[in-house]
Design a protein around this motif. Structure first.
Motif, PDB file in Angstrom:
ATOM      1  N   ASP A  58    -115.752  22.349  36.441  1.00 53.38           N
ATOM      2  CA  ASP A  58    -116.361  23.803  36.415  1.00 53.38           C
ATOM      3  C   ASP A  58    -116.070  24.018  38.050  1.00 53.38           C
ATOM      4  O   ASP A  58    -115.999  25.191  38.241  1.00 53.38           O
ATOM      5  CB  ASP A  58    -117.839  22.538  36.697  1.00 53.38           C
ATOM      6  N   ILE A  59    -116.592  22.954  39.506  1.00 50.86           N
ATOM      7  CA  ILE A  59    -116.293  23.523  40.693  1.00 50.86           C
ATOM      8  C   ILE A  59    -115.660  22.474  41.385  1.00 50.86           C
ATOM      9  O   ILE A  59    -114.999  21.744  40.982  1.00 50.86           O
ATOM     10  CB  ILE A  59    -117.342  23.715  41.221  1.00 50.86           C
ATOM     11  N   ASP A  60    -114.061  22.829  42.023  1.00 48.22           N
ATOM     12  CA  ASP A  60    -113.314  22.656  41.701  1.00 48.22           C
ATOM     13  C   ASP A  60    -113.878  20.946  43.551  1.00 48.22           C
ATOM     14  O   ASP A  60    -115.099  21.606  44.165  1.00 48.22           O
ATOM     15  CB  ASP A  60    -111.663  23.035  43.041  1.00 48.22           C
ATOM     16  N   GLY A  61    -113.101  20.347  43.002  1.00 49.03           N
ATOM     17  CA  GLY A  61    -112.958  19.097  44.605  1.00 49.03           C
ATOM     18  C   GLY A  61    -112.555  19.594  46.242  1.00 49.03           C
ATOM     19  O   GLY A  61    -114.404  18.774  46.740  1.00 49.03           O
ATOM     20  N   PHE A  62    -112.152  20.647  46.161  1.00 50.04           N
ATOM     21  CA  PHE A  62    -112.882  21.209  47.291  1.00 50.04           C
ATOM     22  C   PHE A  62    -114.304  21.730  47.923  1.00 50.04           C
ATOM     23  O   PHE A  62    -114.509  21.846  48.502  1.00 50.04           O
ATOM     24  CB  PHE A  62    -112.121  21.946  47.494  1.00 50.04           C
ATOM     25  N   GLU A  63    -114.596  22.409  46.965  1.00 49.29           N
ATOM     26  CA  GLU A  63    -116.217  22.836  47.055  1.00 49.29           C
ATOM     27  C   GLU A  63    -117.319  21.482  47.347  1.00 49.29           C
ATOM     28  O   GLU A  63    -118.157  21.470  47.666  1.00 49.29           O
ATOM     29  CB  GLU A  63    -116.641  23.642  46.309  1.00 49.29           C
ATOM     30  N   VAL A  64    -116.454  20.911  46.419  1.00 49.76           N
ATOM     31  CA  VAL A  64    -117.735  19.668  45.761  1.00 49.76           C
ATOM     32  C   VAL A  64    -117.771  19.602  47.447  1.00 49.76           C
ATOM     33  O   VAL A  64    -118.922  18.476  47.983  1.00 49.76           O
ATOM     34  CB  VAL A  64    -117.374  18.706  45.569  1.00 49.76           C
ATOM     35  N   CYS A  65    -116.992  18.676  48.111  1.00 56.56           N
ATOM     36  CA  CYS A  65    -116.300  18.242  49.658  1.00 56.56           C
ATOM     37  C   CYS A  65    -117.334  18.851  50.757  1.00 56.56           C
ATOM     38  O   CYS A  65    -117.746  18.659  51.283  1.00 56.56           O
ATOM     39  CB  CYS A  65    -114.939  17.936  50.204  1.00 56.56           C
ATOM     40  N   ARG A  66    -117.015  20.444  50.445  1.00 59.49           N
ATOM     41  CA  ARG A  66    -117.782  21.133  51.767  1.00 59.49           C
ATOM     42  C   ARG A  66    -119.589  21.048  51.646  1.00 59.49           C
ATOM     43  O   ARG A  66    -119.920  20.663  52.231  1.00 59.49           O
ATOM     44  CB  ARG A  66    -117.423  22.220  51.413  1.00 59.49           C
ATOM     45  N   THR A  67    -119.629  20.628  50.073  1.00 57.70           N
ATOM     46  CA  THR A  67    -121.085  20.763  50.296  1.00 57.70           C
ATOM     47  C   THR A  67    -121.516  19.579  50.178  1.00 57.70           C
ATOM     48  O   THR A  67    -122.828  20.036  50.993  1.00 57.70           O
ATOM     49  CB  THR A  67    -121.346  21.036  48.187  1.00 57.70           C
ATOM     50  N   ILE A  68    -120.735  18.761  50.081  1.00 54.93           N
ATOM     51  CA  ILE A  68    -121.297  17.545  50.897  1.00 54.93           C
ATOM     52  C   ILE A  68    -121.344  17.224  52.238  1.00 54.93           C
ATOM     53  O   ILE A  68    -122.653  17.118  52.461  1.00 54.93           O
ATOM     54  CB  ILE A  68    -120.295  16.022  50.462  1.00 54.93           C
ATOM     55  N   ARG A  69    -119.962  17.911  52.830  1.00 57.34           N
ATOM     56  CA  ARG A  69    -120.748  18.554  54.519  1.00 57.34           C
ATOM     57  C   ARG A  69    -120.943  18.486  55.095  1.00 57.34           C
ATOM     58  O   ARG A  69    -121.999  18.241  56.062  1.00 57.34           O
ATOM     59  CB  ARG A  69    -118.886  18.169  54.608  1.00 57.34           C
ATOM     60  N   LEU A  93    -108.657  18.176  54.067  1.00 54.05           N
ATOM     61  CA  LEU A  93    -109.161  17.264  54.940  1.00 54.05           C
ATOM     62  C   LEU A  93    -109.857  18.744  55.860  1.00 54.05           C
ATOM     63  O   LEU A  93    -110.422  18.599  56.584  1.00 54.05           O
ATOM     64  CB  LEU A  93    -107.574  17.179  55.988  1.00 54.05           C
ATOM     65  N   MET A  94    -109.148  19.860  55.425  1.00 52.33           N
ATOM     66  CA  MET A  94    -110.256  20.507  56.958  1.00 52.33           C
ATOM     67  C   MET A  94    -111.752  21.183  56.260  1.00 52.33           C
ATOM     68  O   MET A  94    -112.679  21.811  56.801  1.00 52.33           O
ATOM     69  CB  MET A  94    -109.376  22.024  56.738  1.00 52.33           C
ATOM     70  N   THR A  95    -111.393  21.153  54.651  1.00 52.25           N
ATOM     71  CA  THR A  95    -112.446  21.557  54.010  1.00 52.25           C
ATOM     72  C   THR A  95    -113.644  20.216  54.197  1.00 52.25           C
ATOM     73  O   THR A  95    -115.685  20.003  54.120  1.00 52.25           O
ATOM     74  CB  THR A  95    -113.055  21.107  52.863  1.00 52.25           C
ATOM     75  N   GLY A  96    -113.240  18.796  54.987  1.00 52.27           N
ATOM     76  CA  GLY A  96    -114.087  17.546  55.819  1.00 52.27           C
ATOM     77  C   GLY A  96    -114.088  16.558  55.014  1.00 52.27           C
ATOM     78  O   GLY A  96    -114.425  15.167  55.471  1.00 52.27           O
TER      79      GLY A  96
END
Length: 228
Positions: A58-69, A93-96
């Motif tokens: 669905d959504i990539d792990g980067f977007e999940v990371c941004r949402t969590i952060r 790393l840059m996304t959190g």
């Protein structure tokens, strides 16, 4: 029991990780999609570490990371990256994210990274907790917070650990190896660039002008130095 979220859409890999997490004494919370992972986090706010795969249906792990952060700065985040995808490590790393593990990985390596993140999450408690003021910065080791001119700066666990190391060593040139060992531990076998990426991320948060940093300065060919 300490909880770890594992977001991985490949069932065989997820099952492999879950088995080894349980053997290491962790409670594994499973998710196969990004949306499911975010729902599991809402249901389990005491999750201390999240392991996020990048390629998801669905959504990539980067977007999940941004949402969590965006709402949780204290949780430890480990990205699962493919060995050939170098930019994934930097982007994560840059996304959190706090750390990354490249596939294929050993159970011992992943467990060691999780252990290290949980140590950072649980650190700085006890009788020696205090505040440390340097220039416009106030570091509170009891609450694990940083303020600049009275304004709270939101840091990840790794960013906090780096700031604490710098403020404990004002004016001292710290090599990348020094920072890597102090923050990630002696058993960390990742690359030195993880230090540079986190420094870049920290500068965005604390410097007045990231193009001309004055607090975290570069010691060319060696590492970094903190000065206020």
């Amino acid at each position: 029991m300490k909880k770890v979220l594992i977001l991985e859409d490949e069932v065989s890999i997820r099952s492999f990780v879950v088995i080894n997490l349980k053997r290491a004494g962790y409670e594994a919370i499973e998710a196969g999609t990004g949306a499911e992972a975010l729902e599991r986090l809402k249901e389990n706010p005491d999750i201390g570490v999240a392991i996020l795969d990048i390629m998801l249906p669905d959504i990539d792990g980067f977007e999940v990371c941004r949402t969590i952060r965006a709402t949780n700065k204290s949780i430890g985040i480990i990205m699962l990256t493919a060995r050939t995808q170098e930019m994934d490590k930097v982007t994560g790393l840059m996304t959190g994210a706090d750390d990354y593990v490249t596939k294929p990985f050993s159970p011992a390596e992943l467990t060691a990274r999780i252990d290290a993140l949980y140590r950072r999450i649980g650190g700085d408690t006890g009788a020696d907790a205090s505040e440390q003021q340097q220039g416009p910065f106030l570091l509170n080791t009891r609450n694990r917070t940083l303020e600049k001119n009275g304004r709270r700066i939101k840091l990840t666990q790794v960013e906090y650990a780096i700031m604490k190391l710098f403020m404990q060593n004002p004016g001292r040139a710290l090599s990348r190896e020094d920072i890597l060992t102090s923050v990630w531990g002696r058993d960390f076998d990742g690359e030195l660039k993880i230090v540079d990426v986190n420094i870049r991320r920290l500068r965005i948060k604390i410097e007045d002008d990231t193009a001309n940093p004055t607090y975290i300065t570069t010691v060319w060919g060696f590492g970094y130095k903190w000065g206020v």
